[in-house]
Design a protein around this motif. Sequence first.
Motif, short mmCIF file in Angstrom:
data_model
loop_
_atom_site.label_atom_id
_atom_site.label_comp_id
_atom_site.label_asym_id
_atom_site.label_seq_id
_atom_site.Cartn_x
_atom_site.Cartn_y
_atom_site.Cartn_z
N ALA A 87 -41.69 -41.20 107.06
CA ALA A 87 -40.43 -40.96 107.79
C ALA A 87 -39.61 -39.90 107.05
O ALA A 87 -39.33 -40.03 105.86
CB ALA A 87 -39.64 -42.25 107.90
N GLN A 88 -39.23 -38.84 107.79
CA GLN A 88 -38.52 -37.73 107.16
C GLN A 88 -37.20 -38.17 106.52
O GLN A 88 -36.88 -37.74 105.42
CB GLN A 88 -38.29 -36.60 108.15
CG GLN A 88 -37.76 -35.36 107.45
CD GLN A 88 -37.77 -34.15 108.32
OE1 GLN A 88 -37.41 -34.20 109.49
NE2 GLN A 88 -38.17 -33.03 107.76
N ALA A 89 -36.43 -39.01 107.19
CA ALA A 89 -35.15 -39.45 106.64
C ALA A 89 -35.34 -40.17 105.31
O ALA A 89 -34.58 -39.96 104.36
CB ALA A 89 -34.42 -40.34 107.64
N GLU A 90 -36.38 -40.98 105.24
CA GLU A 90 -36.67 -41.73 104.01
C GLU A 90 -37.08 -40.80 102.87
O GLU A 90 -36.62 -40.92 101.74
CB GLU A 90 -37.77 -42.74 104.30
CG GLU A 90 -38.12 -43.64 103.14
CD GLU A 90 -39.21 -44.61 103.54
OE1 GLU A 90 -40.23 -44.67 102.82
OE2 GLU A 90 -39.05 -45.31 104.58
N VAL A 91 -37.96 -39.85 103.16
CA VAL A 91 -38.42 -38.91 102.14
C VAL A 91 -37.26 -38.03 101.68
O VAL A 91 -37.07 -37.81 100.48
CB VAL A 91 -39.60 -38.05 102.65
CG1 VAL A 91 -39.98 -36.98 101.63
CG2 VAL A 91 -40.80 -38.94 102.98
N ARG A 92 -36.46 -37.53 102.63
CA ARG A 92 -35.30 -36.71 102.26
C ARG A 92 -34.33 -37.48 101.36
O ARG A 92 -33.81 -36.95 100.38
CB ARG A 92 -34.55 -36.22 103.50
CG ARG A 92 -35.17 -35.04 104.14
CD ARG A 92 -34.24 -34.37 105.17
NE ARG A 92 -34.93 -33.24 105.72
CZ ARG A 92 -35.12 -32.08 105.10
NH1 ARG A 92 -34.61 -31.89 103.91
NH2 ARG A 92 -35.78 -31.10 105.68
N ALA A 93 -34.10 -38.75 101.70
CA ALA A 93 -33.19 -39.57 100.90
C ALA A 93 -33.73 -39.75 99.48
O ALA A 93 -32.97 -39.67 98.50
CB ALA A 93 -32.98 -40.93 101.57
N THR A 94 -35.02 -39.98 99.36
CA THR A 94 -35.62 -40.14 98.03
C THR A 94 -35.52 -38.86 97.22
O THR A 94 -35.14 -38.88 96.05
CB THR A 94 -37.10 -40.58 98.15
OG1 THR A 94 -37.15 -41.82 98.86
CG2 THR A 94 -37.75 -40.74 96.79
N VAL A 95 -35.84 -37.73 97.84
CA VAL A 95 -35.76 -36.44 97.14
C VAL A 95 -34.31 -36.16 96.74
O VAL A 95 -34.04 -35.72 95.62
CB VAL A 95 -36.34 -35.30 98.01
CG1 VAL A 95 -36.03 -33.94 97.40
CG2 VAL A 95 -37.85 -35.49 98.16
N ALA A 96 -33.36 -36.45 97.63
CA ALA A 96 -31.94 -36.22 97.32
C ALA A 96 -31.45 -37.12 96.19
O ALA A 96 -30.66 -36.70 95.34
CB ALA A 96 -31.09 -36.43 98.57
N THR A 97 -31.93 -38.35 96.16
CA THR A 97 -31.48 -39.31 95.15
C THR A 97 -32.12 -39.07 93.79
O THR A 97 -31.44 -39.06 92.77
CB THR A 97 -31.81 -40.75 95.61
OG1 THR A 97 -31.16 -40.98 96.86
CG2 THR A 97 -31.35 -41.78 94.59
N VAL A 98 -33.43 -38.87 93.78
CA VAL A 98 -34.18 -38.78 92.53
C VAL A 98 -34.40 -37.34 92.09
O VAL A 98 -34.41 -37.04 90.90
CB VAL A 98 -35.54 -39.50 92.68
CG1 VAL A 98 -36.35 -39.43 91.42
CG2 VAL A 98 -35.34 -40.94 93.10
N GLY A 99 -34.60 -36.45 93.04
CA GLY A 99 -34.91 -35.06 92.73
C GLY A 99 -36.40 -34.80 92.77
O GLY A 99 -37.19 -35.62 92.32
N ALA A 100 -36.77 -33.65 93.30
CA ALA A 100 -38.19 -33.29 93.40
C ALA A 100 -38.83 -33.18 92.03
O ALA A 100 -39.98 -33.59 91.85
CB ALA A 100 -38.35 -31.98 94.17
N ALA A 101 -38.13 -32.65 91.04
CA ALA A 101 -38.71 -32.49 89.70
C ALA A 101 -39.13 -33.84 89.14
O ALA A 101 -40.21 -33.98 88.56
CB ALA A 101 -37.72 -31.81 88.77
N THR A 102 -38.32 -34.86 89.35
CA THR A 102 -38.65 -36.20 88.86
C THR A 102 -39.86 -36.76 89.61
O THR A 102 -40.73 -37.38 89.00
CB THR A 102 -37.45 -37.14 89.01
OG1 THR A 102 -36.37 -36.61 88.25
CG2 THR A 102 -37.76 -38.54 88.54
#
Length: 187
Positions: A48-63
């Motif tokens: 789900a795009q909303a879920e993935v976006r939220a994870t990336v926004a919260t944790v960061g892609a680098a992490t």
Amino acid sequence: MDDQPTLTATRIEAGRLLLRKGRDDDGEGLIETQTDERVRRFLGGPRAQAEVRATVATVGAATLLVADGCYIAADRESDDMLGVVTLSPRDPELPGHVSEGGGELELSYVFRARAWGKGYATEACRALLRCAAEQLADQPIVIVTQTANLAALRLADRLGFAQLGTFEQFDAEQVLASARLGTFLPQ
């Protein structure tokens, strides 16, 4: 194989590509590889795009991309993220091993759909395997992919992996292929 040394390279030069560690500005590419229906066809389907976006926004892609053996395959000129390649121990609890007890290094990759058909996956995988062969002891490397994923099977063949058999996982028939890491040393 639990105490395997890990790759220490932070950059790997690869012809048209640069393999590098992930950064937060890789977020859009990471989101695309997790949510695109075409990309995820043989990987359990899109998330789900909303879920993935939220994870990336919260944790960061680098992490999210920090794991040992995980590299971004980026266009060498633009530094645009094209995909992700990893070389990491295969979970011994999963089926598909060539060594007793499992833990072999598993090569995996995922590329944005716009990067398909241009040889980037082959180039990135070869460069990662060559670097690993220079840094790590010779050992079996495995690739696991769905029998239905003909493009992935062709790539495994191009890289020199031999198909060893099939097994069921994730409600699909999987192919186990293997090669020795030492075969990727520069000639």
